[in-house]
Design an enzyme around this catalytic site. Structure first.
Site, short mmCIF file in Angstrom:
data_model
loop_
_atom_site.label_atom_id
_atom_site.label_comp_id
_atom_site.label_asym_id
_atom_site.label_seq_id
_atom_site.Cartn_x
_atom_site.Cartn_y
_atom_site.Cartn_z
CB ILE A 194 -3.32 8.46 9.24
CG1 ILE A 194 -3.85 8.74 7.63
CG2 ILE A 194 -3.55 9.59 9.80
CD1 ILE A 194 -5.24 8.51 8.08
N GLY A 222 -5.44 1.63 8.13
CA GLY A 222 -6.35 0.88 7.95
C GLY A 222 -5.47 -0.46 8.54
CG HIS A 231 -1.17 5.43 4.68
ND1 HIS A 231 -1.42 5.37 5.61
CD2 HIS A 231 -1.40 4.85 4.21
CE1 HIS A 231 -2.75 5.22 5.67
NE2 HIS A 231 -2.72 4.07 4.48
CG ASP A 289 -2.01 0.73 1.24
OD1 ASP A 289 -1.63 1.97 0.28
OD2 ASP A 289 -3.38 0.60 1.71
#
Length: 285
Positions: A207, A210, A192, A187
């Site tokens: 962040i 998830g 991120h 990803d």
């Protein structure tokens, strides 16, 4: 309208070959924080090839597959990636995932729900090898600003937390560099890793993925509630209720609801137990 729900659901499934080996599995586990303490026999099951088992949430990164970004290029779908959020994730295991494998993933848009101010896409991938089905994965993708065409709203139930103390509570620290390591499993969203991109998306800093929180949570449940046996996991579902910043601590609460079901709640300790994962259930044998 950028989303043509009927066209997206009616489109032919797309198939692709995927493959993985112990290095992919080990990298994924390390991205979840496995290997601390490094010589702990329980952790070596996640990091040492001679003892390796595969955490079932590896299904979310195994091989290339259609994935979230691939699903957003399906017929009938044209959306702005800046408006996209990963709303929920579920996996159903048909048998344990092997350490090394080659399989075919067949992916399609299983449903498009109209939530008024947003659309929710259900992207389904079914994976099988020469011995039969391995797993089925559903990603629920929330697309802001794309609802309101009068379509089916889809399910909207919320799972209430039990009115009693959790059976187990564990805390798991998120390393400052964890998102940088986790993204090596495939990803590459700059949200991120790139502070400037994160600010454009409305965050003070990058962040955590998830799906990294998703995997960390399953590892905690496996290690503390079902005897460390990944082969016992039958299914695992969650709704992404909030964000996590690298450097924070996850508080993971677990309730045994039945002999084979564990309900889970995940919060961010440093932000007054802000919700992170909700409607979370692990079913096991």
């Amino acid at each position: 309208m950028p989303i043509d729900a009927a066209k997206a659901v009616a489109a032919e499934p797309r198939s692709a070959e995927i493959a993985w080996d112990h290095k992919d599995v080990q990298l994924y586990h390390l991205g979840l924080g496995a290997g601390t303490p490094a010589t702990d026999p329980d952790e070596l099951r996640y990091t040492l090839e001679s003892r390796l088992h595969v955490l079932p949430s590896f299904a979310t990164v195994a091989g290339a597959g259609m994935g979230v970004v691939g699903g957003l290029s399906a017929p009938g779908i044209e959306v702005d990636l800046a408006a996209v959020l990963h709303g929920g994730q579920s996996i159903t295991l048909h048998r344990p995932i092997p350490v090394k494998g080659r399989a075919v993933t067949t992916s399609r848009v299983a449903a498009v729900h109209d939530k008024g101010k947003a659309a929710v896409l259900v992207l389904r991938s079914e994976v099988a090898d020469d011995d039969g089905p391995l797993w089925t994965s559903d990603a629920q993708i929330f697309v802001r600003g794309e609802g309101g065409w009068g379509g089916d709203r889809g399910p909207s139930e919320r799972l209430e937390l039990p009115d009693r103390e959790p059976d187990k509570i564990v805390e798991r620290a998120v390393r400052e560099d964890q998102a940088l390591l986790y993204r090596l499993s495939g990803d590459w969203n700059p949200l991120h890793a790139d502070p400037e991109f994160a600010k454009l998306a409305g965050f003070d800093r990058p962040i955590l993925h998830g799906l990294c929180t998703y995997g960390m949570t399953l590892k905690a449940v496996v290690d503390t509630a079902i005897g460390g046996d990944v082969a016992r996991v039958r299914s695992y579902r969650t709704r992404f209720a909030g964000i996590v910043f690298p450097g924070e601590t996850l508080r993971i609460r677990m309730w045994r609801q039945q002999d084979n079901e564990i309900q889970v709640s995940v919060t961010a300790v440093e932000r007054d137990d802000a919700p992170v994962l909700a409607d979370t259930v692990v079913n096991h044998s």
